[in-house]
Design a protein around this motif. Structure first.
Motif, PDB file in Angstrom:
ATOM      1  N   VAL A 122       0.803  -1.230   0.000  1.00  0.00           N
ATOM      2  CA  VAL A 122       0.000   0.000   0.000  1.00  0.00           C
ATOM      3  C   VAL A 122       0.832   1.276   0.000  1.00  0.00           C
ATOM      4  O   VAL A 122       0.300   2.365  -0.245  1.00  0.00           O
ATOM      5  CB  VAL A 122      -1.019   0.038   1.170  1.00  0.00           C
ATOM      6  N   ALA A 123       2.157   1.149   0.251  1.00  0.00           N
ATOM      7  CA  ALA A 123       2.989   2.352   0.416  1.00  0.00           C
ATOM      8  C   ALA A 123       2.862   3.315  -0.768  1.00  0.00           C
ATOM      9  O   ALA A 123       2.667   4.524  -0.581  1.00  0.00           O
ATOM     10  CB  ALA A 123       4.444   1.958   0.631  1.00  0.00           C
ATOM     11  N   HIS A 132       0.197   8.762   6.203  1.00  0.00           N
ATOM     12  CA  HIS A 132       1.153   7.996   6.998  1.00  0.00           C
ATOM     13  C   HIS A 132       0.453   6.770   7.599  1.00  0.00           C
ATOM     14  O   HIS A 132      -0.633   6.896   8.151  1.00  0.00           O
ATOM     15  CB  HIS A 132       1.698   8.911   8.090  1.00  0.00           C
ATOM     16  N   LEU A 133       1.068   5.605   7.459  1.00  0.00           N
ATOM     17  CA  LEU A 133       0.498   4.386   8.057  1.00  0.00           C
ATOM     18  C   LEU A 133       1.300   4.047   9.301  1.00  0.00           C
ATOM     19  O   LEU A 133       2.507   3.827   9.252  1.00  0.00           O
ATOM     20  CB  LEU A 133       0.545   3.229   7.053  1.00  0.00           C
ATOM     21  N   ASN A 134       0.595   4.005  10.427  1.00  0.00           N
ATOM     22  CA  ASN A 134       1.242   3.839  11.715  1.00  0.00           C
ATOM     23  C   ASN A 134       0.810   2.501  12.319  1.00  0.00           C
ATOM     24  O   ASN A 134      -0.375   2.299  12.556  1.00  0.00           O
ATOM     25  CB  ASN A 134       0.753   5.010  12.593  1.00  0.00           C
ATOM     26  N   ILE A 135       1.753   1.601  12.559  1.00  0.00           N
ATOM     27  CA  ILE A 135       1.379   0.307  13.143  1.00  0.00           C
ATOM     28  C   ILE A 135       1.806   0.268  14.610  1.00  0.00           C
ATOM     29  O   ILE A 135       2.970   0.498  14.927  1.00  0.00           O
ATOM     30  CB  ILE A 135       1.984  -0.865  12.349  1.00  0.00           C
ATOM     31  N   ILE A 136       0.832  -0.009  15.471  1.00  0.00           N
ATOM     32  CA  ILE A 136       1.070   0.033  16.913  1.00  0.00           C
ATOM     33  C   ILE A 136       0.832  -1.362  17.503  1.00  0.00           C
ATOM     34  O   ILE A 136      -0.109  -2.053  17.098  1.00  0.00           O
ATOM     35  CB  ILE A 136       0.088   1.025  17.592  1.00  0.00           C
ATOM     36  N   ARG A 149      -5.846 -14.489   1.943  1.00  0.00           N
ATOM     37  CA  ARG A 149      -7.163 -13.898   2.218  1.00  0.00           C
ATOM     38  C   ARG A 149      -7.093 -12.810   3.277  1.00  0.00           C
ATOM     39  O   ARG A 149      -7.794 -11.798   3.188  1.00  0.00           O
ATOM     40  CB  ARG A 149      -8.157 -14.989   2.643  1.00  0.00           C
ATOM     41  N   MET A 150      -6.238 -13.013   4.286  1.00  0.00           N
ATOM     42  CA  MET A 150      -6.102 -11.973   5.306  1.00  0.00           C
ATOM     43  C   MET A 150      -5.416 -10.736   4.727  1.00  0.00           C
ATOM     44  O   MET A 150      -5.732  -9.607   5.086  1.00  0.00           O
ATOM     45  CB  MET A 150      -5.315 -12.492   6.520  1.00  0.00           C
ATOM     46  N   GLN A 151      -4.494 -10.987   3.792  1.00  0.00           N
ATOM     47  CA  GLN A 151      -3.859  -9.879   3.096  1.00  0.00           C
ATOM     48  C   GLN A 151      -4.930  -9.065   2.340  1.00  0.00           C
ATOM     49  O   GLN A 151      -4.934  -7.844   2.379  1.00  0.00           O
ATOM     50  CB  GLN A 151      -2.827 -10.471   2.114  1.00  0.00           C
ATOM     51  N   VAL A 158      -7.500  -0.925   4.383  1.00  0.00           N
ATOM     52  CA  VAL A 158      -6.579   0.216   4.316  1.00  0.00           C
ATOM     53  C   VAL A 158      -6.883   1.075   3.084  1.00  0.00           C
ATOM     54  O   VAL A 158      -6.864   2.307   3.159  1.00  0.00           O
ATOM     55  CB  VAL A 158      -5.098  -0.254   4.329  1.00  0.00           C
ATOM     56  N   ILE A 159      -7.225   0.438   1.979  1.00  0.00           N
ATOM     57  CA  ILE A 159      -7.552   1.221   0.774  1.00  0.00           C
ATOM     58  C   ILE A 159      -8.855   2.008   0.980  1.00  0.00           C
ATOM     59  O   ILE A 159      -8.960   3.164   0.571  1.00  0.00           O
ATOM     60  CB  ILE A 159      -7.630   0.327  -0.499  1.00  0.00           C
ATOM     61  N   ASN A 160      -9.822   1.407   1.648  1.00  0.00           N
ATOM     62  CA  ASN A 160     -11.032   2.165   1.992  1.00  0.00           C
ATOM     63  C   ASN A 160     -10.673   3.374   2.855  1.00  0.00           C
ATOM     64  O   ASN A 160     -11.129   4.488   2.592  1.00  0.00           O
ATOM     65  CB  ASN A 160     -12.026   1.295   2.779  1.00  0.00           C
ATOM     66  N   ALA A 161      -9.854   3.133   3.882  1.00  0.00           N
ATOM     67  CA  ALA A 161      -9.443   4.232   4.772  1.00  0.00           C
ATOM     68  C   ALA A 161      -8.776   5.329   3.947  1.00  0.00           C
ATOM     69  O   ALA A 161      -9.051   6.525   4.121  1.00  0.00           O
ATOM     70  CB  ALA A 161      -8.499   3.708   5.849  1.00  0.00           C
ATOM     71  N   TYR A 162      -7.921   4.902   3.019  1.00  0.00           N
ATOM     72  CA  TYR A 162      -7.226   5.849   2.135  1.00  0.00           C
ATOM     73  C   TYR A 162      -8.226   6.673   1.308  1.00  0.00           C
ATOM     74  O   TYR A 162      -8.140   7.885   1.207  1.00  0.00           O
ATOM     75  CB  TYR A 162      -6.284   5.069   1.220  1.00  0.00           C
TER      76      TYR A 162
END
Ligand code: ADP
Length: 256
Positions: A122-123, A132-136, A149-151, A158-162
């Motif tokens: 997605v970068a 910015h994608l932040n993984i916590i 499938r999980m991918q 993430v694309i929806n969020a984008y």
């Protein structure tokens, strides 16, 4: 002559498309009101881009049309064709679900690998809006999942969020573990979803913005597929959102 060739080609392609839709419809056309509603919606979704493609192909083929206009019409035809391709891909996945041909293949997955892969995929897209994608949270644990499938689930979310986020904002992925399950939360700072729409967003073909001129593409099948995949993993997905206040999708999954 480009426009005539295009017109003939697209008619053939569309004929094939119509036949394969018919095939799929026939395979699944037993039982239930829900199923009939699904096919009514499919037919509607197919007819609209086909109407555009047919109409603009006719207009673009006219000799009186200027070169500039022809380019404009061809780009509409291209966009509507892309929309059909997207629809077909999503529908093929859904038809497999509905026909119960779809099984998941679980293997031990290190969550860190899943996240690294997601980041790579997605970068480039996120860059376009400087998001910015932040993984916590710790990613150093394993779970039994269908990796591909999980991918697909994570990419869809993430694309929806984008799509619904403003430039220069942040999308957060928050991973949390509890003894029996773990959760992955995907939050954005985007436009949010109205409370009146929220109960329906996982349904087939549901889109909050019904206008065809919107730029965000999509046909309203993405979240249906996401939910189906999560259910096959014996997991659960929920959503919290406020109009103009961002959206959070929470996935809960067992380790095994
Ligand atoms: P589409 O392919 O149209 O995006 P989806 O099934 O993925 O369809 O989503 C259904 C609808 O839910 C979208 O049309 C959009 O209105 C809304 N939606 C999904 N994710 C978000 C999000 N992160 N922020 C705002 N709205 C969203």
């Amino acid at each position: 002559n480009l426009s005539v060739a295009l017109s003939i080609d697209s008619q053939d392609e569309l004929g094939d498309l119509a036949n394969s839709i018919e095939d799929m419809a026939n395979k699944l056309r037993h039982t239930k009101k829900e199923r009939n509603e699904f096919f009514a919606a499919v037919t509607h979704e197919l007819r609209t881009p086909l109407t555009f493609i047919k109409g603009y192909t006719d207009i673009a083929s006219r000799e009186s049309v200027s070169e500039g206009e022809r380019v404009k019409y061809l780009s509409i035809i291209r966009d509507e064709s892309a929309r059909l391709t997207h629809l077909m891909d999503d529908m093929m996945t859904l038809v497999q679900f509905e026909a119960h041909n779809f099984s998941i293949k679980k293997s031990s997955v290190l969550i860190a690998n899943l996240m690294d892969d997601l980041m790579k995929k997605v970068a480039g897209i996120l860059n376009q809006k400087n998001i910015h994608l932040n993984i916590i949270g710790s990613q150093q644990f394993e779970a039994k999942l269908d990796y591909a499938r999980m991918q697909q689930v994570l990419i869809n979310l993430v694309i929806n969020a984008y799509k619904y986020s403003p430039d220069n904002s942040t999308i957060s992925i928050d991973i949390e573990q509890s003894p029996k399950s773990f959760s992955i939360q995907i939050s954005d700072e985007g436009e949010g979803i109205d409370a009146a729409d929220l109960p329906y967003i996982f349904e087939h073909f549901y889109r909050v913005d019904k206008s065809r001129t919107r730029k965000t593409g999509g046909v309203g099948l993405g979240l249906t597929i996401v939910q189906d995949i999560i259910k096959l993993h014996d997991g659960n997905i929920s959503v919290k959102s406020k109009q103009h206040g961002g959206t959070t999708f929470t996935i809960e999954l067992p380790y095994d």
